[in-house]
Design an enzyme around this catalytic site. Structure first.
Site, PDB file in Angstrom:
ATOM      1  CG  MET A   1      -1.843  -1.057   1.388  1.00 62.90           C
ATOM      2  SD  MET A   1      -2.904  -1.083  -0.031  1.00 62.90           S
ATOM      3  CE  MET A   1      -4.101  -2.416   0.445  1.00 62.90           C
ATOM      4  N   PRO A   2       1.360   1.749  -1.200  1.00 59.67           N
ATOM      5  CG  PRO A   2       2.535   1.511  -3.114  1.00 59.67           C
ATOM      6  CD  PRO A   2       1.138   0.956  -2.318  1.00 59.67           C
ATOM      7  CG  HIS A   3       1.258   7.834   2.342  1.00 58.85           C
ATOM      8  ND1 HIS A   3      -0.098   8.298   2.125  1.00 58.85           N
ATOM      9  CD2 HIS A   3       1.873   8.813   2.626  1.00 58.85           C
ATOM     10  CE1 HIS A   3      -0.289   9.456   2.608  1.00 58.85           C
ATOM     11  NE2 HIS A   3       1.049   9.985   2.810  1.00 58.85           N
ATOM     12  CB  SER A  40      -3.195   6.711   0.871  1.00 61.48           C
ATOM     13  OG  SER A  40      -2.053   6.452   1.393  1.00 61.48           O
TER      14      SER A  40
END
Length: 73
Positions: A1-3, A40
């Site tokens: 889940m890259p931010h 996100s």
């Protein structure tokens, strides 16, 4: 889940921040081969007088910084 975190001087509109965030999201999604819902993005306004301490100095010493700034402070 890259931010993705975008740090910039204050004064830009929410619409412009969203436009930049969407452009980075598109590029990251394509490059990593992941759907956009896996990402996100946040935008952090950093006052100019705090930039060196809060951003620049940390970027120069952070081992995870992939691209160093092209300017000197």
């Amino acid at each position: 889940m890259p931010h993705i975190t975008i740090q910039m001087y204050p004064g830009r509109s929410l619409e412009l921040k969203k436009e930049v965030a969407e452009a980075l999201l598109d590029a990251a999604s394509k490059a990593l081969g992941r759907e956009k819902e896996h990402f996100s993005v946040s935008v952090v306004d950093v006052p100019q007088d705090e930039w060196k301490a809060r951003v620049y100095d940390k970027v120069l010493t952070d081992k995870d910084t992939v691209i160093q700034p092209g300017y000197k402070m």
